[in-house]
Design a protein around this motif. Sequence first.
Motif, short mmCIF file in Angstrom:
data_model
loop_
_atom_site.label_atom_id
_atom_site.label_comp_id
_atom_site.label_asym_id
_atom_site.label_seq_id
_atom_site.Cartn_x
_atom_site.Cartn_y
_atom_site.Cartn_z
N PRO A 43 -21.78 39.37 62.54
CA PRO A 43 -20.70 39.73 63.71
C PRO A 43 -20.01 38.48 63.76
O PRO A 43 -20.61 37.22 63.74
N ARG A 45 -18.90 35.82 66.30
CA ARG A 45 -18.76 35.43 67.59
C ARG A 45 -17.92 34.71 68.17
O ARG A 45 -17.38 33.68 67.70
N ASN A 76 -14.02 46.97 68.18
CA ASN A 76 -15.13 47.35 67.48
C ASN A 76 -15.72 48.90 67.43
O ASN A 76 -15.96 49.12 66.01
N GLY A 80 -13.66 47.14 63.90
CA GLY A 80 -13.85 45.68 64.09
C GLY A 80 -12.64 44.87 63.33
O GLY A 80 -11.60 45.29 63.30
N ARG A 84 -15.27 43.64 60.15
CA ARG A 84 -16.44 43.07 60.86
C ARG A 84 -16.53 43.12 62.34
O ARG A 84 -15.52 42.88 62.77
N ARG A 85 -17.65 43.39 62.89
CA ARG A 85 -17.64 43.46 64.63
C ARG A 85 -17.49 42.23 65.02
O ARG A 85 -18.06 41.05 64.66
N GLU A 87 -18.64 39.90 68.25
CA GLU A 87 -19.50 39.87 69.37
C GLU A 87 -19.01 38.78 70.39
O GLU A 87 -19.19 37.27 70.08
N VAL A 89 -19.32 36.47 73.49
CA VAL A 89 -20.33 35.80 74.23
C VAL A 89 -19.89 34.97 75.60
O VAL A 89 -18.73 34.46 75.56
N LYS A 111 -24.42 28.64 70.60
CA LYS A 111 -24.31 30.12 70.17
C LYS A 111 -23.42 29.90 69.09
O LYS A 111 -22.85 31.07 68.43
#
Length: 428
Positions: A43, A45, A76, A80, A84-85, A87, A89, A111
């Motif tokens: 994923p 980020r 997603n 994505g 690709r997903r 993610e 944060v 992260k």
Amino acid sequence: MPFRAAEVLRSAVLVLLLALVAACGSRLPEAAFEERSPAGAAPLRVGIIASETSPVGGDAFTGPRDGALAYFAALNADGGINGRRVEPVTCDDGGSGVGNTACVHELLDEKKVFALVATTALDYAGAPLVDRASVPDIGGQPLGPAYDTYPHLYGIYGSLAPRTGKAPGWNGVLYGGTEVYRWFKAEHGAGTAAVVSYNQAASAAYARLIVAGLRAEGYRVVTEQVDFALPNYRAVAADLRAQNPDLVFDALDSHGNARLCEAMDDAGVRVTAKVTNVQNWNSAVPQEYAQSPVCRNALWVTGSSRNYEDTDQPAVKAFREGIQGTLKGRPLSQWQLEGWAAAMWFADAAASCAGDLTRACVERYVNRPEPYTADGLLLPVRFEHLAEPPKTRNTCLSVARWQDNHGWVTQGDMTANCAVVPQLPYRP
């Protein structure tokens, strides 16, 4: 909108916090964060910083974050970015410089985020660290001068400034236009405007910017000031009734705006428009202005993005469908739409890199000469790095007015609400 960066940052933000804590940190290594990943890999980020628990209140700065999260969830679900997903944060900086710097370290050091998206920080003290690490920050809200200072930061409204990292704008001076005042004069024949502020430095400074813009457009200007600790809105309303302005602008927070409207209704003040800003462009108007039905229906808002009520527009419809499941009782807002647009901007930039995703590639997309509109959600956004500030500029704006039973009603298409207006200097 007038003083485009300043309009968003001051009327509801700087007024409330009389002192912000500055913070600094060590340089982050640039090479540690460069990433190349093929489609279908782990994923991707991204970090989202919001001043959720700031002294201003829990919902004041969460709109862009919520919009971005909703967009990434929808993205997603649709496969994505190139398979690709994403993610996301999140980090709450608490509305302080110390907290903001801590969030930057957490997201970049711990992260290992690829980029930041839809940053909404009351005190973006960590901006120099983000910039020195060459981490792109895309679609952030300009609540301070950082997005007109650092080259790796890309505010949601764009920038013409050199952005050398040394000083905001052109040697510490920013410029903004008078398009809002021009629009009300041209469309409604407005000639007299009142500007209401607190007797507090940031509020008074912002009020002076509004006054300068109004006078540049030939308005007769009435200035009103209330005590920050013990505001007497009734006295202001009484003088407004005597002065009979067409428009009322303010350098107040959201609570002060609502109390001023109550006092105006009680005093029988009638205006063409009580003009507010994009941060107050939300569906909570009936609750926040429950005691002032006349003033409530004289509320107008200006901005640089398409009205979230315009569901006949496919991009707005997609936003409304995507955000619905994430509201959880919170009001719908224009800042959520802009956060959605910021996430779309990042996704489009990353998708353009295909199987060779790097930060440099993402920034090449954002720095293209072609303006970005997020499928028509934004007025054209560009970054030009002009050596000298423009004296005039053709500037457009979105305009809406509140009407009970209809919500925010768009006034003319934002791509047609345009004029060549002077650019006036101010220091952030």
